[in-house]
Design an enzyme around this catalytic site. Structure first.
Site, short mmCIF file in Angstrom:
data_model
loop_
_atom_site.label_atom_id
_atom_site.label_comp_id
_atom_site.label_asym_id
_atom_site.label_seq_id
_atom_site.Cartn_x
_atom_site.Cartn_y
_atom_site.Cartn_z
N ASP A 166 2.11 10.36 -2.28
CA ASP A 166 2.82 9.39 -3.11
C ASP A 166 4.32 9.69 -3.05
O ASP A 166 4.75 10.83 -3.21
CB ASP A 166 2.34 9.49 -4.55
CG ASP A 166 2.89 8.38 -5.42
OD1 ASP A 166 2.32 7.26 -5.38
OD2 ASP A 166 3.90 8.60 -6.11
N ASN B 237 13.64 1.35 -5.59
CA ASN B 237 13.68 -0.10 -5.47
C ASN B 237 14.73 -0.72 -6.39
O ASN B 237 15.43 -1.68 -6.00
CB ASN B 237 12.30 -0.70 -5.78
CG ASN B 237 11.40 -0.74 -4.55
OD1 ASN B 237 11.87 -0.70 -3.42
ND2 ASN B 237 10.11 -0.80 -4.78
N ASP C 215 10.96 -1.98 1.06
CA ASP C 215 9.96 -2.32 2.09
C ASP C 215 10.30 -1.64 3.42
O ASP C 215 9.42 -1.14 4.13
CB ASP C 215 9.92 -3.84 2.29
CG ASP C 215 9.28 -4.56 1.11
OD1 ASP C 215 8.62 -3.89 0.29
OD2 ASP C 215 9.45 -5.80 1.00
N GLU D 182 3.51 2.58 -3.24
CA GLU D 182 4.08 3.69 -2.45
C GLU D 182 3.07 4.81 -2.22
O GLU D 182 3.46 5.92 -1.85
CB GLU D 182 5.31 4.23 -3.17
CG GLU D 182 5.03 4.95 -4.48
CD GLU D 182 4.91 4.02 -5.67
OE1 GLU D 182 4.94 4.52 -6.81
OE2 GLU D 182 4.78 2.80 -5.46
#
Length: 319
Positions: free
Chosen positions: A194, A202, A211, A238
């Site tokens: 993770d 983000n 992305d 993620e």
């Protein structure tokens, strides 16, 4: 044996009778005229000879015009009728007329039949052309359908953003490899990975940069886990997972630590920052078995939870 002249053919009897009549008239007319003149002379007239000749010539001319010429024309007509084909009797003409009418009907029906056959042939050709076009369109549609099915099958097993295996396909592979490891008493390691603080990443750099970062991480995972038996998937967001058949805890730990180091040094697009990784690792072996594939994955997930709460950017091993 006596033969009557009426029994002779008309084309020979009629001219002979006309000639005989002409001879009799030629002899009778002068005699009759002479008798008339003699009677006239007896009564006191003169020039008897010239009068006889003139009267005879006049009578012969009148007879030729009024009698002999019509008779000759009649004889010619009879001769023509004699040489003409014999007409059919009314009883014979009726069947012939009926036959002609029937033949005309048959010819008309045959012409209609030929026209109908020609039209049917044209319709059949047009139908064959349409069938060929429909067959071509059907083949094209079938090819397109197969391509779509392959694409759908691929999409059903592939994550659209990263190109990695999706959760559904990963679960199928995990169950298959877990059963194989049980049968062969082999090793099977599962690592759940993770990205740390990715939501803040983000927010700071935008979803497009996020992305692009996920795609870069996916490419790194493919480079690191490139054996034919290795499977790397994106579980969502993620979070990633790696299935490593034949690896025990020690072998998998060494590969994952190297991966964490490589991720810190990874250059993200446009230099927007760096990422760190938290990892939970579990491994099944004959000495440390699990009851099911799902239990093995859950053990790795619990180890990831420990790594997150222990400060992130670290690897935690399942108990």
């Amino acid at each position: 044996m006596h033969t009557d002249s009426a029994a002779e053919p008309l084309d020979r009897a009629m001219p002979r009778r006309l000639g005989s009549l002409r001879l009799r008239l030629t002899l009778a007319v002068p005699l009759l005229t002479a008798a008339i003149v003699a009677a006239f002379e007896w009564s006191g007239g003169g020039h008897a000879v010239w009068l006889v000749l003139l009267l005879s010539a006049a009578q012969l001319l009148l007879i030729e015009l009024w009698l002999l010429r019509p008779l000759r024309q009649l004889a010619a007509g009879c001769e023509a009728m004699e040489s003409a084909p014999v007409p059919l009797t009314p009883g014979e003409a009726a069947p012939v007329a009926g036959l002609a009418l029937e033949l005309d009907r048959i010819g008309h029906a045959m012409r209609r039949a030929r026209g109908s056959l020609w039209q049917q042939d044209q319709d059949a050709r047009e139908l064959r052309r349409e069938l060929a076009q429909q067959r071509t369109l059907l083949e094209q549609a079938h090819a397109a359908l197969e391509a779509n099915q392959r694409e759908l099958a691929s999409l059903a097993r592939i994550d659209a953003l990263t190109g990695l295996t999706n959760p559904r396909a990963f679960d199928e592979t995990l169950r298959r490899e877990f059963k194989r490891a049980q049968r062969q008493r082999g090793l099977l390691a599962v690592a759940v990975l993770d990205l740390d603080n990715f939501k803040q990443f983000n927010l700071a750099h935008g979803t497009a940069a996020g992305d692009a970062a996920l795609q870069r991480v996916a490419a790194l995972l493919n480079e690191r886990f490139k054996r034919d038996t290795d499977v790397v998937a994106r579980l969502g967001g993620e979070e990633f997972v790696a299935l490593l058949p034949g690896f025990g805890m020690a072998e998998a730990q060494g590969v994952l630590e190297s991966l964490r180091d490589e991720l810190r040094e990874l250059r993200l697009p446009d230099g927007v920052g760096s990422l760190t990784l938290s990892v939970g690792l579990a491994a099944a072996s004959p000495a440390h078995p699990y009851l099911s594939a799902q239990a093995l994955l859950q053990a790795a997930d619990e180890a990831l939870y420990i790594a997150k709460h222990a400060g992130r950017d670290r690897l935690s091993l399942a108990a």
